[in-house]
Enzyme design. Structure first.
Site, mmCIF file in Angstrom:
data_model
loop_
_atom_site.group_PDB
_atom_site.id
_atom_site.type_symbol
_atom_site.label_atom_id
_atom_site.label_comp_id
_atom_site.label_asym_id
_atom_site.label_seq_id
_atom_site.Cartn_x
_atom_site.Cartn_y
_atom_site.Cartn_z
ATOM 1 N N ASP A 1 -2.545 6.874 -9.163
ATOM 2 C CA ASP A 1 -1.477 7.038 -8.183
ATOM 3 C C ASP A 1 -1.363 8.515 -7.802
ATOM 4 O O ASP A 1 -1.448 9.401 -8.648
ATOM 5 C CB ASP A 1 -0.142 6.541 -8.765
ATOM 6 C CG ASP A 1 0.906 6.323 -7.691
ATOM 7 O OD1 ASP A 1 1.241 5.165 -7.392
ATOM 8 O OD2 ASP A 1 1.393 7.333 -7.117
ATOM 9 N N ASN B 1 5.666 -4.588 -7.132
ATOM 10 C CA ASN B 1 6.861 -4.702 -6.304
ATOM 11 C C ASN B 1 6.577 -5.600 -5.117
ATOM 12 O O ASN B 1 5.496 -5.518 -4.520
ATOM 13 C CB ASN B 1 7.286 -3.317 -5.807
ATOM 14 C CG ASN B 1 7.670 -2.385 -6.943
ATOM 15 O OD1 ASN B 1 8.369 -2.791 -7.863
ATOM 16 N ND2 ASN B 1 7.221 -1.142 -6.882
ATOM 17 N N GLU C 1 6.531 -0.233 -1.037
ATOM 18 C CA GLU C 1 6.341 0.719 0.066
ATOM 19 C C GLU C 1 5.008 0.526 0.775
ATOM 20 O O GLU C 1 4.923 0.709 1.990
ATOM 21 C CB GLU C 1 6.432 2.157 -0.471
ATOM 22 C CG GLU C 1 7.852 2.535 -0.862
ATOM 23 C CD GLU C 1 7.931 3.873 -1.552
ATOM 24 O OE1 GLU C 1 6.919 4.581 -1.634
ATOM 25 O OE2 GLU C 1 9.032 4.201 -2.013
ATOM 26 N N VAL C 2 3.981 0.198 0.017
ATOM 27 C CA VAL C 2 2.655 -0.002 0.618
ATOM 28 C C VAL C 2 2.381 -1.505 0.660
ATOM 29 O O VAL C 2 2.385 -2.179 -0.376
ATOM 30 C CB VAL C 2 1.553 0.722 -0.176
ATOM 31 C CG1 VAL C 2 0.192 0.450 0.441
ATOM 32 C CG2 VAL C 2 1.838 2.220 -0.229
ATOM 33 N N HIS D 1 -0.572 -4.370 -4.997
ATOM 34 C CA HIS D 1 -1.033 -3.437 -6.022
ATOM 35 C C HIS D 1 -0.212 -3.608 -7.282
ATOM 36 O O HIS D 1 0.994 -3.835 -7.213
ATOM 37 C CB HIS D 1 -0.947 -1.982 -5.536
ATOM 38 C CG HIS D 1 0.375 -1.608 -4.964
ATOM 39 N ND1 HIS D 1 0.775 -1.975 -3.691
ATOM 40 C CD2 HIS D 1 1.411 -0.900 -5.485
ATOM 41 C CE1 HIS D 1 1.976 -1.497 -3.445
ATOM 42 N NE2 HIS D 1 2.396 -0.853 -4.525
ATOM 43 N N HIS E 1 0.982 -1.537 -10.581
ATOM 44 C CA HIS E 1 1.118 -0.221 -11.202
ATOM 45 C C HIS E 1 0.859 -0.393 -12.694
ATOM 46 O O HIS E 1 1.384 -1.333 -13.303
ATOM 47 C CB HIS E 1 2.549 0.302 -11.049
ATOM 48 C CG HIS E 1 3.001 0.526 -9.646
ATOM 49 N ND1 HIS E 1 3.011 1.771 -9.062
ATOM 50 C CD2 HIS E 1 3.482 -0.329 -8.707
ATOM 51 C CE1 HIS E 1 3.485 1.671 -7.823
ATOM 52 N NE2 HIS E 1 3.787 0.407 -7.590
HETATM 53 P P1 AMP Z 1 5.089 0.642 -4.087
HETATM 54 O O1 AMP Z 1 6.431 1.300 -3.930
HETATM 55 O O2 AMP Z 1 5.080 -0.364 -5.219
HETATM 56 O O3 AMP Z 1 4.571 0.071 -2.794
HETATM 57 O O4 AMP Z 1 4.105 1.777 -4.574
HETATM 58 C C1 AMP Z 1 3.269 2.493 -3.719
HETATM 59 C C2 AMP Z 1 2.584 3.559 -4.544
HETATM 60 O O5 AMP Z 1 1.466 4.040 -3.833
HETATM 61 C C3 AMP Z 1 3.450 4.762 -4.891
HETATM 62 O O6 AMP Z 1 3.521 4.902 -6.314
HETATM 63 C C4 AMP Z 1 2.707 5.936 -4.231
HETATM 64 O O7 AMP Z 1 2.790 7.122 -4.983
HETATM 65 C C5 AMP Z 1 1.303 5.387 -4.163
HETATM 66 N N1 AMP Z 1 0.450 5.986 -3.127
HETATM 67 C C6 AMP Z 1 0.743 6.191 -1.816
HETATM 68 N N2 AMP Z 1 -0.306 6.733 -1.168
HETATM 69 C C7 AMP Z 1 -1.283 6.889 -2.094
HETATM 70 C C8 AMP Z 1 -2.621 7.380 -2.042
HETATM 71 N N3 AMP Z 1 -3.150 7.864 -0.919
HETATM 72 N N4 AMP Z 1 -3.343 7.375 -3.200
HETATM 73 C C9 AMP Z 1 -2.821 6.902 -4.335
HETATM 74 N N5 AMP Z 1 -1.574 6.402 -4.444
HETATM 75 C C10 AMP Z 1 -0.805 6.400 -3.345
#
Ligand code: AMP
Length: 121
Positions: free
Chosen positions: A33, A94, A102-103, A107, A109
């Protein structure tokens, strides 16, 4: 929600953006991350286009589902945090708004390397 091909993890899978890779096979990619919340903070993602765990479980093949699940343990072993060779870790995903996603590419974690703390705030 339909899959957005411009999400950041889709760009990583297309190699448009770099990542610190930990593990890769036919169905799965794992990388660190970019904003670690614990000493060890890895992400494990399917290569297929799935928004979240519900989407994945409804549309992915059994092969993809098994591959993602096994990859979590494989990555934990590589990082030295698995139960057999390390002290354990937390795996979480999540989903959508209330889950704080957020993404919008599925994924997991993996948090470890120290006590992870309270499960929810
Ligand atoms: P979520 O809130 O569960 O969607 O987590 C998204 C995660 O993606 C967060 O912990 C961010 O720090 C991580 N993240 C966003 N962009 C990148 C990236 N380019 N490389 C690695 N991790 C990322």
């Amino acid at each position: 929600m339909s899959y957005d091909k411009n999400n950041i993890f889709a760009k990583i899978l297309r190699k448009e953006i770099s990542c610190k890779k930990i593990f890769e096979n036919e169905h799965v990619l794992s990388f660190h991350d970019v904003n670690p919340q614990k000493k060890i903070h890895a992400l494990v993602i399917p290569k297929g286009e799935y928004v979240d765990l519900d989407d994945f479980n409804q549309r992915a093949s059994d092969h993809e589902i098994v591959a993602l699940s096994k990859a979590i343990t494989e990555v934990a072993k590589i990082l030295g945090i698995s139960v057999d060779i390390g002290k354990g870790y937390r795996a979480l995903t999540n989903l959508s708004e209330h889950g704080g996603q957020e993404v919008s590419h599925l994924h997991f974690h993996l948090f470890g390397g120290e006590k992870v703390g309270k499960m929810v705030e």
